[in-house]
Design an enzyme around this catalytic site. Structure first.
Site, PDB file in Angstrom:
ATOM      1  N   SER A 139       0.850  -1.202   0.000  1.00  0.00           N
ATOM      2  CA  SER A 139       0.000   0.000   0.000  1.00  0.00           C
ATOM      3  C   SER A 139       0.875   1.236   0.000  1.00  0.00           C
ATOM      4  O   SER A 139       2.020   1.207   0.473  1.00  0.00           O
ATOM      5  CB  SER A 139      -0.876   0.009   1.251  1.00  0.00           C
ATOM      6  OG  SER A 139      -1.568   1.233   1.357  1.00  0.00           O
ATOM      7  N   TYR A 152      -2.568   0.564  10.418  1.00  0.00           N
ATOM      8  CA  TYR A 152      -2.466   0.067   9.034  1.00  0.00           C
ATOM      9  C   TYR A 152      -1.157   0.537   8.396  1.00  0.00           C
ATOM     10  O   TYR A 152      -0.474  -0.237   7.721  1.00  0.00           O
ATOM     11  CB  TYR A 152      -3.670   0.558   8.237  1.00  0.00           C
ATOM     12  CG  TYR A 152      -3.738   0.062   6.811  1.00  0.00           C
ATOM     13  CD1 TYR A 152      -3.910  -1.290   6.533  1.00  0.00           C
ATOM     14  CD2 TYR A 152      -3.634   0.950   5.745  1.00  0.00           C
ATOM     15  CE1 TYR A 152      -3.977  -1.739   5.223  1.00  0.00           C
ATOM     16  CE2 TYR A 152      -3.716   0.506   4.434  1.00  0.00           C
ATOM     17  CZ  TYR A 152      -3.882  -0.838   4.179  1.00  0.00           C
ATOM     18  OH  TYR A 152      -3.952  -1.286   2.883  1.00  0.00           O
TER      19      TYR A 152
HETATM   20  C1  8X3 Z   1      -5.040   1.314   0.734  1.00  0.00           C
HETATM   21  C2  8X3 Z   1      -4.629   2.697   0.343  1.00  0.00           C
HETATM   22  O1  8X3 Z   1      -4.638   5.173   0.955  1.00  0.00           O
HETATM   23  O2  8X3 Z   1      -6.139   3.716   2.220  1.00  0.00           O
HETATM   24  O3  8X3 Z   1      -3.994   0.497   1.015  1.00  0.00           O
HETATM   25  O4  8X3 Z   1      -3.770   3.649   2.600  1.00  0.00           O
HETATM   26  S1  8X3 Z   1      -4.796   3.829   1.603  1.00  0.00           S
END
Ligand code: 8X3
Length: 255
Positions: A139, A152
């Site tokens: 990502s 994340y």
């Molecule tokens: C997904 C893209 O911009 O939500 O991995 O991190 S973001």
């Protein structure tokens, strides 16, 4: 048609998280390139549908469960050419101060430890292929931090670090290691899961963005990587929609 080497042997691919979104699109794209694709995910109904559509094989697998990953590798057999680590996800939309540590553990488990489980299970078959490839769907969150994404962001930085480490450790072996790092991709589930099922909040992520990436755009990139000559390793590839110049810089025509 199953992809053939010069010796006319079939070529096999595995895609985790193949039940929907980028995973399902990648399974279709690799099948279109001639691979026999093992579609792995937790939901049997979803992967059965995808596998039937592309003439592949559905195998139920949860990458957070070591036995499940081992069973997937056994189902695939002694040779595999391409392994796509797509299973992953974001859980929660909170500041570091307010985040739920359990969600962070879940994200680390599926986005980072899951890679280790899958790689360990498939390395013998990748070696046996004589021309193996691991593609991890990372990502842009693995490149730059943004508010309310801490868990994340950390997990995807971790995923990138694992791929970079693996590439070093396998140097000299016939296995390529790639990471594709998408920006804003509009899939039915990614933001919905992140927002805990709040459809309004999920839709707001893409509000006014004329053309976010689609799952097929990322699948196209994975298929391109998988069809480069064996000596060409695409280390990492960042893919964003034209409307997203950076995590914080998204052009919206309406709010
Ligand atoms: C997904 C893209 O911009 O939500 O991995 O991190 S973001």
């Amino acid at each position: 048609m199953v992809a053939m080497t010069p010796q006319y042997a079939p070529r096999y691919a595995v895609v985790t998280g193949a039940g929907s979104g980028i995973g399902a699109a990648t399974a279709r794209a690799l099948a279109a390139e001639g691979f026999h694709v093992f579609c792995a995910a937790r939901r049997l109904d979803r992967i059965t549908e995808v596998a039937e559509e592309i003439g592949g094989t559905a195998v139920v697998c949860d990458v957070t469960d070591a036995d499940s990953v081992t069973a997937l590798a056994e189902a695939v057999g002694p040779v595999v050419h391409v392994v796509v680590n797509n299973a992953g996800g974001a859980f929660g939309n909170d500041t570091v101060e307010e985040a739920d540590p359990e969600q962070w553990k879940q994200m680390y488990d599926v986005n980072v430890v899951g890679l280790q489980r899958v790689v360990t299970a498939f390395l013998p078959a990748l070696r046996a292929s004589g021309d193996g490839l691991v593609v991890t769907i990372g990502s842009v969150a693995g490149r730059v931090a943004y508010e309310k994404g801490g868990g994340y962001v950390a997990a995807k930085h971790g995923a990138r670090a694992v791929m970079n480490t693996l590439r070093l450790e396998l140097c000299g072996e016939p296995i390529r290691i790639s990471e594709v790092a998408p920006g804003m991709v509009h899939t039915p589930e990614f933001s919905l899961v992140r927002m805990g099922g709040d459809q309004g909040a999920a839709d707001a992520v893409y509000a006014g963005v004329d053309e976010p990436l689609l799952a097929e755009d990322i699948a196209d990139v994975v298929a391109w990587i998988a069809t480069r000559p064996s000596h060409v390793n695409i280390d990492e590839l960042v893919v964003r929609p034209r409307a997203q110049a950076a995590a914080h810089k998204v052009h919206r025509t309406k709010s």
